[in-house]
Design an enzyme around this catalytic site. Structure first.
Site, short mmCIF file in Angstrom:
data_model
loop_
_atom_site.label_atom_id
_atom_site.label_comp_id
_atom_site.label_asym_id
_atom_site.label_seq_id
_atom_site.Cartn_x
_atom_site.Cartn_y
_atom_site.Cartn_z
N HIS A 1 28.15 -52.85 2.13
CA HIS A 1 26.76 -52.54 1.80
C HIS A 1 25.88 -53.08 2.94
O HIS A 1 25.19 -54.09 2.78
CB HIS A 1 26.43 -53.24 0.47
CG HIS A 1 25.17 -52.78 -0.16
ND1 HIS A 1 24.47 -53.54 -1.06
CD2 HIS A 1 24.46 -51.63 -0.03
CE1 HIS A 1 23.40 -52.89 -1.47
NE2 HIS A 1 23.37 -51.73 -0.86
N CYS B 1 16.10 -55.33 -0.80
CA CYS B 1 15.77 -56.59 -0.14
C CYS B 1 15.39 -56.39 1.33
O CYS B 1 15.43 -57.32 2.12
CB CYS B 1 16.94 -57.56 -0.22
SG CYS B 1 17.16 -58.28 -1.85
O1 SAT Z 1 20.42 -46.00 -6.62
S1 SAT Z 1 21.13 -46.50 -5.43
O2 SAT Z 1 22.34 -47.19 -5.84
O3 SAT Z 1 21.49 -45.42 -4.56
C1 SAT Z 1 20.11 -47.54 -4.59
C2 SAT Z 1 20.51 -48.95 -4.49
O4 SAT Z 1 20.65 -49.62 -5.49
O5 SAT Z 1 20.67 -49.44 -3.36
MN MN Z 2 21.96 -50.12 -1.30
#
Ligand code: SAT
Ligand code: MN
Length: 648
Positions: free
Chosen positions: A277, A301
Site C-alpha cells: 500500500h 493520510c
Molecule cells: O475505497 S478504497 O479502498 O479504494 C480507498 C482507500 O481506502 O484507500
Molecule cells: Mn489506499
C-alpha cells in the site's frame, strides 16, 4: 449473442465473445448461470463505449455532467448514503485453513483478530449461494478485461471483472488498463495465461420479492446496493474475488485493494515479490541526482498529496508514478524495482486545495469522476477545504446527500454538522492527467527504489523523521506502525490503531509469514533500500500542527537524500533509530518558525508506552508465528530504551 458451451443458454450480448479463451469463457459461463443477467456487454475500452455508458448513466440519473466550462468530460455521482466507504468487517480471505490467513496469536479464543479476517471457502461459498442467484436479473452484466500494470509488462497481471454497475466500468477504465488489448495478451494456447477472476454485483434486490422491494425503497433509486448483506470475499488459492452488495470504491473496483493488494500479496509471497500500500515518487535534487521513493501511509493520510507535491525548496523536483499501490520485485542486478499496477487516482477530495495539492487541483478538471462531493449551480463541484475564497453565500450548493441549499454550519437535529461533501468523497482521474506524472509510469520494468518510507497520523510520540539502523530494524518499523483512523472505512471506531505497513485492511495472508517474507528479502548481492519513518502530524498544546507539511516536506526528502548519499554528519543514533541532528533538516528559513527540538524529540515516557503497545500488539496478534527476527527487534528496542532511561 452469447451462447453457453452446451448451447443450453443464450443471452443477448454486445462485443466479440470469440476473443475470450476457454478459461475466461468458463468463468463467464459459471456466473451467467448463477446471476442470470438479461444482457452481456464485453467492454472494448474505447472512448466511444465510454461515452455511451456515461450517457446511459446520465439518463438514468446516476451521474451528472459538470457543465462548467472549466471541466471537460467530468461527472458527479451520488451514492446511497449507506454505501460510502470500505467495510473492513465484511471483507474476508477464504482459504482451506485458518492459519493461512490468521497468525497464531490472533487464533486464540478471546484474542480479537485485528488483521485479515478468515472464512473457509465452503462457508463463504454458502454465503454467496444465498446472495448471488439471479442478482443480475433484468440487467446488464459487463465483462471488463483489465491489466494491473502496463499491458504486457512482465510485472503486470490480468484480471477479468464481471459487474452489473456501469459506474464500476467507467471507474475501472480510469483506474486500470481495460479492453480488447488486454484480452489479446491472454494466451489462447494449451497453457492459458493466469488471470484473476473478479465477480462483482451491487446486489440489487430481486424485484420479484416484495420484502426486498420494500427494503430497496429506502435507498437512493439511482444507487442500488444491499448494505445489510455486503460481503467481499477473496479466494487467493482460486485466484478469485467475489464482491456482493456495495458499489463503492475498494469494495467494487476489484482491481484496487482486492486484487492489487490482497490477492497480489499472496501471489507475491509465492513468487518472491511484494504488493504494498505505497505511493511511488521520483525525486530530483538541484544537482540533478534522481531517487525513486516508495512510501506507505494508511488510507486518507496524504499519500496522494506527497506523491505529486510541489517542493518548496528551489531546484527540487517531484514526479509521480503512483499514489496508492506498488508492486516491488528485485531484478537480476539486485535492484528493487517498482511498478504502479494502477492507471489512475482514487483520491480523497476533502482537504485537496491549491495549497495542499495544486497538481491534483489541476488534473481533476479533465476526465474525472467525482463521487459524493457537492454539486453547485455553476455546474462544478465543491468540498470542504477546496477553496477558502469560494463564494458559498452566492452559490447554490447541493450537498452530497442532495440538500439543495447547503450552507456551511448546517446541523442535524442532533447538532451534528452537515458537510457539503462526504469526508470519504473521491475524485477518480487517469494518471496521464497528472501534470507531474513521471514519464516512466508506463515503464514495463519499473523504477529502481532507493528508499522506503513508513508513516502515519500521530499527534505525539513519533518524531518528524528517523531512519532504521538496518533492514530488519526497518521491517520492524513497518510492523510497529500506528495511526489515527480516518473515514476511509465505514466500520472502524477506534481513534488510534495499529496499522502495520499501512496494510491492516489489505493483508492477503498470515501476518507472521508476511514479516518473514520481508525479512527474507535481504540477500547478499541485493541493494537494500534504506527505510525511514515520518510523521507530518505532530501537534502542539493548542492542537496546532507543529510542522507545515505539504511542499515543505521537501526538507525531509533533502535529509533522506543526504542519508542515501552516506552523509553521517546529519544523523545521530537514538534508541528508536537514526534521528536527524538539529541542523540536519534545513528549517531556519521557515516562517512561521518551527521547533526542531520538539519535532525530533524522543520522549522516554511516551516511548516506553509505545514500546509496550507495539510489543503487546505484535506478541498478541502473532503469538508463535512471530518471526525470530522480529522478536529480536522487540527486545533490542526495549533494551535501548532501558539503557537511555537509566542514563538520565
Ligand atoms: O475505497 S478504497 O479502498 O479504494 C480507498 C482507500 O481506502 O484507500
Ligand atoms: Mn489506499
Amino acid at each position: 449473442m452469447w451462447t453457453s458451451k452446451d448451447k443450453s443458454i443464450s443471452v443477448e450480448g454486445k462485443g466479440d465473445f470469440s476473443l475470450l479463451n476457454a478459461a475466461v469463457s468458463d468463468f463467464l459461463e459459471q456466473y451467467v448461470r448463477t446471476c442470470s443477467p438479461s444482457r452481456l456487454h464485453l467492454c472494448d475500452g474505447s472512448d466511444e463505449e465510454n461515452k455511451k455508458l456515461c450517457e446511459l448513466m446520465r439518463e438514468s440519473g446516476m451521474v451528472r455532467p459538470l457543465t462548467s466550462k472549466e471541466y471537460t468530460n467530468c461527472w458527479s455521482v451520488r451514492t446511497d448514503p449507506t454505501d460510502v466507504a470500505r467495510l473492513e468487517s465484511k471483507t474476508l480471505i477464504c482459504t482451506p485453513k485458518e492459519e493461512q490467513v490468521v497468525a497464531e496469536g490472533a487464533r486464540h479464543p478471546g484474542t480479537p483478530n485485528m488483521l485479515g479476517k478468515w472464512m473457509s471457502e465452503e462457508q463463504m461459498d454458502a454465503q454467496m449461494k444465498d446472495r448471488l442467484p439471479r442478482c443480475m436479473k433484468g440487467r446488464v452484466m459487463y465483462i471488463i478485461p483489465f491489466s494491473m500494470g502496463p499491458v504486457g509488462s512482465p510485472l503486470a497481471k490480468i484480471g477479468i471483472q464481471l459487474t452489473d454497475s456501469p459506474y464500476v466500468v467507467a471507474s475501472m477504465r480510469v483506474m486500470t488498463r481495460i479492453g480488447t488489448p488486454v484480452i489479446k495478451t491472454l494466451n489462447t494456447g494449451a497453457e492459458p495465461t493466469e488471470f484473476v477472476r473478479c465477480m462483482h454485483t451491487v446486489g440489487r434486490p430481486d424485484p420479484a420479492d416484495p420484502a426486498e422491494v420494500q427494503k430497496a425503497k429506502m435507498r437512493l433509486p439511482t444507487w442500488p446496493c444491499d448494505p445489510e448483506r455486503v460481503l467481499i470475499a477473496h479466494y487467493p488459492m482460486r485466484r478469485e474475488i467475489v464482491s456482493y452488495g456495495s458499489g463503492y470504491g475498494g469494495n467494487s473496483l476489484l482491481g484496487k485493494k482486492c486484487f492489487a493488494l490482497r490477492i497480489a500479496s499472496w501471489i507475491g509471497k509465492e513468487e518472491g515479490w511484494l504488493a504494498e500500500h505505497m505511493l511511488i515518487m521520483r525525486v530530483q535534487n538541484p544537482e540533478g541526482d534522481v531517487r525513486y521513493v516508495a512510501a506507505a501511509f494508511p488510507s486518507a493520510c496524504g499519500k496522494t498529496n506527497l506523491a505529486m507535491m510541489e517542493p518548496s525548496l528551489p531546484g527540487w523536483d517531484v514526479k509521480c508514478v503512483g499514489d496508492d499501490i506498488a508492486w516491488l520485485k528485485f531484478d537480476n542486478e539486485g535492484r528493487l524495482r517498482a511498478i504502479n499496477p494502477e492507471n489512475g487516482f482514487f483520491g480523497v477530495a476533502p482537504g485537496t486545495s491549491l495549497k495542499t495539492n495544486p497538481n491534483a487541483m489541476e488534473m481533476v478538471h479533465r476526465n474525472t469522476i467525482f463521487t459524493n462531493v457537492a454539486y453547485t449551480e455553476r455546474g462544478d463541484v465543491y468540498w470542504e477545504g477546496m477553496d477558502p475564497t469560494y463564494d458559498l453565500n452566492n452559490t447554490k450548493v447541493i450537498s452530497w446527500r442532495g440538500i439543495p441549499h447547503w450552507k456551511p454550519g448546517m446541523c442535524t437535529m442532533d447538532g451534528e454538522v452537515i458537510t457539503a461533501a462526504h469526508p470519504n468523497s473521491r475524485f477518480c482521474t487517469p494518471l496521464s492527467e497528472c501534470p507531474v506524472v513521471d514519464p516512466l509510469y508506463n515503464s514495463a520494468e519499473g523504477v529502481p527504489i532507493d528508499a522506503i518510507i513508513f508513516g502515519g497520523r500521530r499527534p505525539d510520540t513519533i518524531p518528524l523523521v528517523f531512519e532504521s539502523f538496518n533492514w530488519p530494524h526497518g521491517v520492524f518499523l513497518g510492523s510497529a506502525m500506528r495511526s489515527e483512523t480516518t473515514k476511509a472505512a465505514a466500520d472502524v471506531t477506534e481513534k488510534l490503531r495499529h496499522d502495520p505497513f499501512a496494510m491492516r485492511p489489505f493483508f492477503g495472508y498470515n501476518f507472521g509469514e508476511y514479516l518473514q517474507h520481508w525479512l527474507n528479502l535481504e540477500k547478499p548481492g541485493r541493494k537494500m533500500p534504506s527505510i525511514f519513518h515520518v510523521n507530518w502530524f505532530l501537534r502542539g498544546e493548542q492542537n496546532e500542527f507543529l510542522w507545515p507539511g505539504f511542499g515543505e516536506n521537501a526538507r525531509i526528502l533533502e535529509w533522506i537524500f543526504k542519508r542515501l548519499n552516506g552523509d553521517s554528519s546529519v544523523a545521530r543514533a537514538s534508541p528508536i533509530g537514526m534521528l536527524p541532528t538539529n541542523s540536519g533538516i534545513r528549517s531556519n528559513d521557515l516562517s512561521p518558525s518551527v521547533d526542531m527540538d520538539r519535532l525530533l524529540n524522543v520522549d522516554h515516557k511516551l516511548w516506553l508506552k509505545e514500546e509496550e503497545a507495539i510489543r503487546s500488539f505484535l506478541e498478541g496478534q502473532l503469538g508463535k508465528d512471530c518471526p525470530a527476527g522480529i522478536v529480536e527487534q522487540i527486545h533490542s528496542l526495549r533494551e535501548r530504551l532501558a539503557n537511555t532511561c537509566s542514563e538520565e
